[in-house]
Design an enzyme around this catalytic site. Sequence first.
Site, PDB file in Angstrom:
ATOM      1  CB  THR A 382       3.909  33.332 -28.703  1.00 26.54           C
ATOM      2  OG1 THR A 382       2.785  32.940 -29.446  1.00 26.54           O
ATOM      3  CG2 THR A 382       3.502  33.494 -27.248  1.00 26.54           C
ATOM      4  CB  THR A 400       0.372  35.159 -28.652  1.00 28.00           C
ATOM      5  OG1 THR A 400       0.511  34.427 -29.862  1.00 28.00           O
ATOM      6  CG2 THR A 400      -1.093  35.150 -28.247  1.00 28.00           C
ATOM      7  CG  ASN A 402      -1.802  31.608 -33.505  1.00 25.88           C
ATOM      8  OD1 ASN A 402      -1.226  30.881 -32.697  1.00 25.88           O
ATOM      9  ND2 ASN A 402      -2.525  31.117 -34.489  1.00 25.88           N
ATOM     10  CG  ASP A 422      -4.536  29.364 -30.785  1.00 26.87           C
ATOM     11  OD1 ASP A 422      -3.856  28.629 -31.524  1.00 26.87           O
ATOM     12  OD2 ASP A 422      -4.028  30.191 -30.015  1.00 26.87           O
ATOM     13  CB  SER A 451      -4.302  29.775 -24.914  1.00 25.30           C
ATOM     14  OG  SER A 451      -2.952  30.122 -24.840  1.00 25.30           O
ATOM     15  N   GLY A 472       5.767  29.080 -28.330  1.00 29.21           N
ATOM     16  CA  GLY A 472       6.027  27.881 -29.135  1.00 29.21           C
ATOM     17  C   GLY A 472       4.834  26.956 -29.235  1.00 29.21           C
ATOM     18  N   GLY A 473       3.628  27.537 -29.293  1.00 28.77           N
ATOM     19  CA  GLY A 473       2.421  26.742 -29.530  1.00 28.77           C
ATOM     20  C   GLY A 473       2.229  25.651 -28.502  1.00 28.77           C
TER      21      GLY A 473
HETATM   22  O1  DON Z   1      -2.281  30.690 -27.400  1.00 29.12           O
HETATM   23  C1  DON Z   1      -1.577  29.831 -27.902  1.00 29.12           C
HETATM   24  O2  DON Z   1      -1.352  28.764 -27.365  1.00 29.12           O
HETATM   25  C2  DON Z   1      -0.921  30.091 -29.269  1.00 29.12           C
HETATM   26  N1  DON Z   1      -1.590  31.181 -29.923  1.00 29.12           N
HETATM   27  C3  DON Z   1       0.542  30.336 -29.072  1.00 29.12           C
HETATM   28  C4  DON Z   1       1.258  30.490 -30.389  1.00 29.12           C
HETATM   29  C5  DON Z   1       2.728  30.456 -30.284  1.00 29.12           C
HETATM   30  O3  DON Z   1       3.289  30.216 -29.243  1.00 29.12           O
HETATM   31  C6  DON Z   1       3.457  30.709 -31.555  1.00 29.12           C
HETATM   32  N2  DON Z   1       4.842  30.662 -31.404  1.00 29.12           N
HETATM   33  N3  DON Z   1       5.796  30.732 -30.959  1.00 29.12           N
END
Ligand code: DON
Length: 572
Positions: A382, A400, A402, A422, A451, A472-473
């Site tokens: 992302t 993103t 993902n 997700d 998300s 960062g998820g």
């Molecule tokens: O939408 C979301 O929350 C995730 N797909 C975000 C993934 C992410 O931030 C990966 N890394 N840095």
Amino acid sequence: MKSWTPFVLSFAAALLLWGAGPQTEPAYSGTYSQYAVASDQGLASRAGAELLAAGGNAADAAAATMLALGVVNPASSGLGGGGFALYYRAEDRSLTFLDFRERAPAAASRMMFADEGSSGSTKKGPLGSRSQLGGLASGVPGEPAGIEVLVERFGTKSLQEVVAPALELAESGFPVSEAVSAMGEGFAAQLAQDPVMSAWDLRPGASLRRPALAEVLRAFAREGARAIYHGPLAEELVSSVRAHGGIMTLQDLADYRVVSRKVLQGRYFGFLWATAPPPSAGGFTMLQSLAMLERTLPPSPSYGADFLHALAESWKGPFLDRERYFGDPDQVILPLQAMMSSTRLEQRVQRFSAEEAQPSAAYDVPISRTEPNLRAPDNAGTSHLCVVDAQGNVAAVTTTVNLPFGARYTAAGLVMNDEMDDFTSDPGKPNAFGLVGGARNLPGPRKRPVSTMSPTIVFQDGKPVLCIGASGGSRIVTATEQVALRILVLGEDAAQTIAAPRIHHQAQPAELRVEKIAPLDDALQKELRDRGHEIDPIHNVATVQLIYIDRSGGTKLHAASDPRKGGAPAGR
Ligand code: DON
């Protein structure tokens, strides 16, 4: 799995600066008087700044930065992914939220990933389950339509002009960054299976060209998003997704639509916070946490164990809500008002103790007995960027694919996302970010997965003061909120704070995360342990980009790109 050595070295330098004070401006930050772009890749920030220098506005620059990011950092975002944009138009002081998140194909079904836990590795290497790797992992991309709508609705430049810097990078080549190189190393065996990605030399500094993507960019510049959702490129894309085991159809691509959603807003600590609505749970988590902090922190809080303890406690309730209630707002009833009610907040405040960490369950306040209570990485798929232009328009965009390199295959030259991870794979089971999903977030036809992405603009006295967000998820929202609070409420310096150690808590698992890359002070860790927090270090807590607008004595734009990923801002 991956080599973090280059990050650790450059980050150590940033941390030293953080300790030393702001005598010299570090390379990851910049102070500008007219306009600024902060993305997690210096070349992409410069692409956006080029548009601003040519008279474009924040929408043009955000679009150019997104397109360039897709070229120079194929691990984190691109036309095969999707995202959210929050746009402030200075002229009429309007705020717009564009949801161009990926959608599940029409043939998606609730239990399509249930026979396989989505976390952990398979014999196909890291992050190798069917919701993470290959065709079934890909949602219908939203990025092409998102960029087009952003430029058409708010921009002043043509798509041709907006695409130009990205096209130049794709055709002439660019040096591979340390961040991309480290991610490439981690997923080398999987990338080697793809005809496009296997040809990439991802050593740091090596020159990389992207001729296949350049073709797509040229078609996009000429015809707009139509070139990707219809016609020969769409056919190529669908046939590659299906060859990798996917279920996407040409109709799915033709049916894709961007949605404008009502911005989630709240007033806390004297500021107006505007952030992402569902299908992100990030904005909700941030506003609920801020509401609780207003009640649990002293009037003039300072940095220390009290502050960190209150932050960690404030995230537990909203993360439990996420599991129980969140799903695509177009497909499930999401009782946001009831969830954000003051009585519910009061119940949570009552359960807070300044001395002792509470179990996450203590903050579980169901809104109705009839609600179903079903249960359903540390990586970098992302990218977040901020733009402030000379007219005062502000764009906060999080985009993103993902997981790093998305589903780790290409289709029509695009790195395809694995946003299907997700969704809840099986109620009660965690995804790649340890997030336990609920039944409302099971996959379904044309559904958008929940998300954490939280592009945010904070206002003071009616004027934007901070553009911020992260990748960062599950840690996106906690990182965004704590950096914003430390700058706005604790009065810390923006560039120093972005490099400072961070914490994270997401209710489940019952662990307070600290960072290996930026270790929290030992004495603070002890104080938090003494209050009952179980501390468990992870590599890092997200990657933040921000622009702080300082209006004391002429406008100064303090832009910073998190040194955790090696980005740099640009501006004038
Ligand atoms: O939408 C979301 O929350 C995730 N797909 C975000 C993934 C992410 O931030 C990966 N890394 N840095």
